[in-house]
Design a protein around this motif. Structure first.
Motif, PDB file in Angstrom:
ATOM      1  N   TRP A  35      11.169 -20.507 -21.490  1.00 48.31           N
ATOM      2  CA  TRP A  35      10.432 -19.622 -22.426  1.00 48.31           C
ATOM      3  C   TRP A  35       8.958 -19.849 -22.066  1.00 48.31           C
ATOM      4  O   TRP A  35       8.436 -21.259 -21.906  1.00 48.31           O
ATOM      5  CB  TRP A  35      10.779 -20.192 -23.898  1.00 48.31           C
ATOM      6  CG  TRP A  35      11.779 -19.516 -24.389  1.00 48.31           C
ATOM      7  CD1 TRP A  35      13.078 -20.055 -24.525  1.00 48.31           C
ATOM      8  CD2 TRP A  35      12.144 -18.243 -24.847  1.00 48.31           C
ATOM      9  NE1 TRP A  35      13.919 -19.316 -25.006  1.00 48.31           N
ATOM     10  CE2 TRP A  35      13.548 -18.414 -25.357  1.00 48.31           C
ATOM     11  CE3 TRP A  35      11.467 -17.183 -24.992  1.00 48.31           C
ATOM     12  CZ2 TRP A  35      14.092 -16.958 -25.758  1.00 48.31           C
ATOM     13  CZ3 TRP A  35      12.095 -16.037 -25.355  1.00 48.31           C
ATOM     14  CH2 TRP A  35      13.248 -16.033 -25.948  1.00 48.31           C
ATOM     15  N   PHE A  36       8.312 -18.882 -22.025  1.00 46.66           N
ATOM     16  CA  PHE A  36       6.506 -18.986 -21.658  1.00 46.66           C
ATOM     17  C   PHE A  36       5.921 -18.056 -22.818  1.00 46.66           C
ATOM     18  O   PHE A  36       6.817 -17.066 -23.198  1.00 46.66           O
ATOM     19  CB  PHE A  36       6.262 -18.500 -20.185  1.00 46.66           C
ATOM     20  CG  PHE A  36       6.767 -19.235 -19.246  1.00 46.66           C
ATOM     21  CD1 PHE A  36       8.240 -19.403 -18.702  1.00 46.66           C
ATOM     22  CD2 PHE A  36       5.995 -20.389 -18.754  1.00 46.66           C
ATOM     23  CE1 PHE A  36       8.562 -20.373 -17.707  1.00 46.66           C
ATOM     24  CE2 PHE A  36       6.157 -21.238 -17.512  1.00 46.66           C
ATOM     25  CZ  PHE A  36       7.692 -21.293 -17.270  1.00 46.66           C
ATOM     26  N   ASP A  88       0.637 -20.665 -32.343  1.00 49.43           N
ATOM     27  CA  ASP A  88       1.936 -20.122 -31.973  1.00 49.43           C
ATOM     28  C   ASP A  88       1.963 -18.695 -31.738  1.00 49.43           C
ATOM     29  O   ASP A  88       2.920 -18.286 -30.909  1.00 49.43           O
ATOM     30  CB  ASP A  88       2.914 -20.831 -32.473  1.00 49.43           C
ATOM     31  CG  ASP A  88       3.183 -22.298 -32.727  1.00 49.43           C
ATOM     32  OD1 ASP A  88       3.384 -22.755 -33.778  1.00 49.43           O
ATOM     33  OD2 ASP A  88       2.829 -22.898 -31.606  1.00 49.43           O
ATOM     34  N   THR A  89       0.874 -17.954 -32.204  1.00 46.51           N
ATOM     35  CA  THR A  89       1.024 -16.550 -32.095  1.00 46.51           C
ATOM     36  C   THR A  89       0.798 -16.224 -30.533  1.00 46.51           C
ATOM     37  O   THR A  89      -0.230 -16.709 -30.004  1.00 46.51           O
ATOM     38  CB  THR A  89      -0.424 -15.963 -32.691  1.00 46.51           C
ATOM     39  OG1 THR A  89      -0.171 -16.226 -34.200  1.00 46.51           O
ATOM     40  CG2 THR A  89      -0.489 -14.425 -32.559  1.00 46.51           C
ATOM     41  N   ALA A  90       1.576 -15.422 -29.987  1.00 44.40           N
ATOM     42  CA  ALA A  90       1.621 -15.004 -28.645  1.00 44.40           C
ATOM     43  C   ALA A  90       2.765 -14.059 -28.436  1.00 44.40           C
ATOM     44  O   ALA A  90       3.736 -13.818 -29.166  1.00 44.40           O
ATOM     45  CB  ALA A  90       1.979 -16.055 -27.616  1.00 44.40           C
ATOM     46  N   VAL A  91       2.956 -13.519 -27.159  1.00 42.20           N
ATOM     47  CA  VAL A  91       4.024 -12.828 -26.663  1.00 42.20           C
ATOM     48  C   VAL A  91       5.032 -13.756 -25.839  1.00 42.20           C
ATOM     49  O   VAL A  91       4.282 -14.600 -25.082  1.00 42.20           O
ATOM     50  CB  VAL A  91       3.863 -11.593 -25.808  1.00 42.20           C
ATOM     51  CG1 VAL A  91       4.985 -11.160 -25.104  1.00 42.20           C
ATOM     52  CG2 VAL A  91       2.877 -10.660 -26.673  1.00 42.20           C
ATOM     53  N   TYR A  92       6.211 -13.993 -26.301  1.00 42.46           N
ATOM     54  CA  TYR A  92       7.045 -14.982 -25.767  1.00 42.46           C
ATOM     55  C   TYR A  92       7.983 -14.470 -24.762  1.00 42.46           C
ATOM     56  O   TYR A  92       8.529 -13.252 -25.168  1.00 42.46           O
ATOM     57  CB  TYR A  92       7.889 -15.677 -26.767  1.00 42.46           C
ATOM     58  CG  TYR A  92       7.138 -16.625 -27.633  1.00 42.46           C
ATOM     59  CD1 TYR A  92       6.081 -16.288 -28.500  1.00 42.46           C
ATOM     60  CD2 TYR A  92       7.214 -17.917 -27.319  1.00 42.46           C
ATOM     61  CE1 TYR A  92       5.357 -17.289 -29.366  1.00 42.46           C
ATOM     62  CE2 TYR A  92       6.557 -18.871 -28.273  1.00 42.46           C
ATOM     63  CZ  TYR A  92       5.517 -18.586 -29.058  1.00 42.46           C
ATOM     64  OH  TYR A  92       4.670 -19.252 -29.889  1.00 42.46           O
ATOM     65  N   HIS A  93       8.047 -14.892 -23.541  1.00 43.39           N
ATOM     66  CA  HIS A  93       8.817 -14.252 -22.599  1.00 43.39           C
ATOM     67  C   HIS A  93       9.961 -15.455 -22.157  1.00 43.39           C
ATOM     68  O   HIS A  93       9.453 -16.458 -22.118  1.00 43.39           O
ATOM     69  CB  HIS A  93       8.054 -13.937 -21.142  1.00 43.39           C
ATOM     70  CG  HIS A  93       6.949 -12.974 -21.686  1.00 43.39           C
ATOM     71  ND1 HIS A  93       7.185 -11.627 -20.939  1.00 43.39           N
ATOM     72  CD2 HIS A  93       5.892 -13.108 -21.792  1.00 43.39           C
ATOM     73  CE1 HIS A  93       6.103 -11.023 -21.321  1.00 43.39           C
ATOM     74  NE2 HIS A  93       5.418 -11.655 -21.857  1.00 43.39           N
ATOM     75  N   CYS A  94      11.075 -15.008 -21.912  1.00 38.77           N
ATOM     76  CA  CYS A  94      12.152 -15.785 -21.415  1.00 38.77           C
ATOM     77  C   CYS A  94      12.217 -15.457 -19.708  1.00 38.77           C
ATOM     78  O   CYS A  94      11.932 -14.306 -19.478  1.00 38.77           O
ATOM     79  CB  CYS A  94      13.541 -15.737 -22.048  1.00 38.77           C
ATOM     80  SG  CYS A  94      14.408 -14.016 -22.229  1.00 38.77           S
ATOM     81  N   GLN A 113      11.363  -8.892 -21.183  1.00 43.52           N
ATOM     82  CA  GLN A 113      10.079  -8.159 -21.438  1.00 43.52           C
ATOM     83  C   GLN A 113       9.341  -8.530 -22.637  1.00 43.52           C
ATOM     84  O   GLN A 113       8.095  -8.201 -22.491  1.00 43.52           O
ATOM     85  CB  GLN A 113      10.609  -6.609 -22.126  1.00 43.52           C
ATOM     86  CG  GLN A 113      10.840  -6.630 -23.572  1.00 43.52           C
ATOM     87  CD  GLN A 113      12.107  -7.415 -24.029  1.00 43.52           C
ATOM     88  OE1 GLN A 113      12.771  -7.918 -22.976  1.00 43.52           O
ATOM     89  NE2 GLN A 113      12.246  -7.370 -25.125  1.00 43.52           N
ATOM     90  N   GLY A 114       9.369  -9.537 -23.191  1.00 42.28           N
ATOM     91  CA  GLY A 114       8.480 -10.367 -24.347  1.00 42.28           C
ATOM     92  C   GLY A 114       8.857  -9.762 -25.509  1.00 42.28           C
ATOM     93  O   GLY A 114       9.043  -8.767 -25.677  1.00 42.28           O
ATOM     94  N   THR A 115       8.556 -10.801 -26.513  1.00 36.16           N
ATOM     95  CA  THR A 115       8.854 -10.377 -27.895  1.00 36.16           C
ATOM     96  C   THR A 115       7.519 -11.234 -28.591  1.00 36.16           C
ATOM     97  O   THR A 115       7.417 -12.241 -28.368  1.00 36.16           O
ATOM     98  CB  THR A 115       9.970 -10.877 -28.464  1.00 36.16           C
ATOM     99  OG1 THR A 115      10.214 -10.562 -29.949  1.00 36.16           O
ATOM    100  CG2 THR A 115      10.418 -12.320 -28.346  1.00 36.16           C
ATOM    101  N   LEU A 116       6.793 -10.338 -29.335  1.00 37.23           N
ATOM    102  CA  LEU A 116       5.440 -10.900 -30.220  1.00 37.23           C
ATOM    103  C   LEU A 116       5.910 -11.693 -31.406  1.00 37.23           C
ATOM    104  O   LEU A 116       6.779 -11.259 -32.203  1.00 37.23           O
ATOM    105  CB  LEU A 116       4.709  -9.518 -30.524  1.00 37.23           C
ATOM    106  CG  LEU A 116       3.623  -9.922 -31.202  1.00 37.23           C
ATOM    107  CD1 LEU A 116       2.563 -10.580 -30.455  1.00 37.23           C
ATOM    108  CD2 LEU A 116       2.913  -8.602 -31.694  1.00 37.23           C
ATOM    109  N   VAL A 117       5.562 -12.735 -31.397  1.00 36.75           N
ATOM    110  CA  VAL A 117       5.525 -13.696 -32.555  1.00 36.75           C
ATOM    111  C   VAL A 117       3.888 -13.753 -33.136  1.00 36.75           C
ATOM    112  O   VAL A 117       3.198 -14.185 -32.330  1.00 36.75           O
ATOM    113  CB  VAL A 117       5.802 -15.269 -32.258  1.00 36.75           C
ATOM    114  CG1 VAL A 117       5.694 -16.120 -33.349  1.00 36.75           C
ATOM    115  CG2 VAL A 117       7.262 -15.182 -31.672  1.00 36.75           C
TER     116      VAL A 117
END
Length: 121
Positions: A35-36, A88-94, A113-117
């Motif tokens: 995860w990035f 921790d707010t960011a777009v998280y990509h696997c 594609q990423g998911t926004l947290v």
């Protein structure tokens, strides 16, 4: 390998979210997964990774708060995020790569594609 990340959303500081990354197309158990995350105006950074057999590694900034796991029968990895902070707010990509984990995004061959947290009160 095609990856689909999900589970992001808006949460208050101190709250929890669980991200999922579902894979399709190849034998998922042969791949390490990372995860990035990328916050606005910042570089993409390593968050966590899991080996083919379930060994995990975490960035210092999330150690003790985040837990990564995998269910090879469901071709899915998870990132349980607790005690969330605004930073921790960011777009998280696997991302996935054959065999061993890496802490470097350029080593990964396949990306979701990423998911926004968003962590905010």
């Amino acid at each position: 390998v095609q990856l689909q990340a999900s589970g992001g959303g808006l949460v208050q500081p101190g709250g929890s979210l669980r991200l999922s990354c579902e894979a399709s197309g190849r034998t998922f158990s042969s791949y390490a997964v990372g995860w990035f995350r990328q916050a606005p105006g910042k570089e993409r950074e390593f968050v966590a990774a899991i080996t083919r057999t379930g060994g995990t590694s975490y960035a210092d900034s999330v150690k003790g708060r985040f837990t990564m796991s995998r269910d090879n029968a469901k071709n899915t990895v998870y990132l349980q995020m607790n005690s969330l902070k605004p930073e921790d707010t960011a777009v998280y990509h696997c991302a996935a790569r054959p065999y061993a984990i890496s802490y470097h995004s350029y080593d990964y061959d396949y990306w979701g594609q990423g998911t926004l947290v968003t962590v905010s009160s």
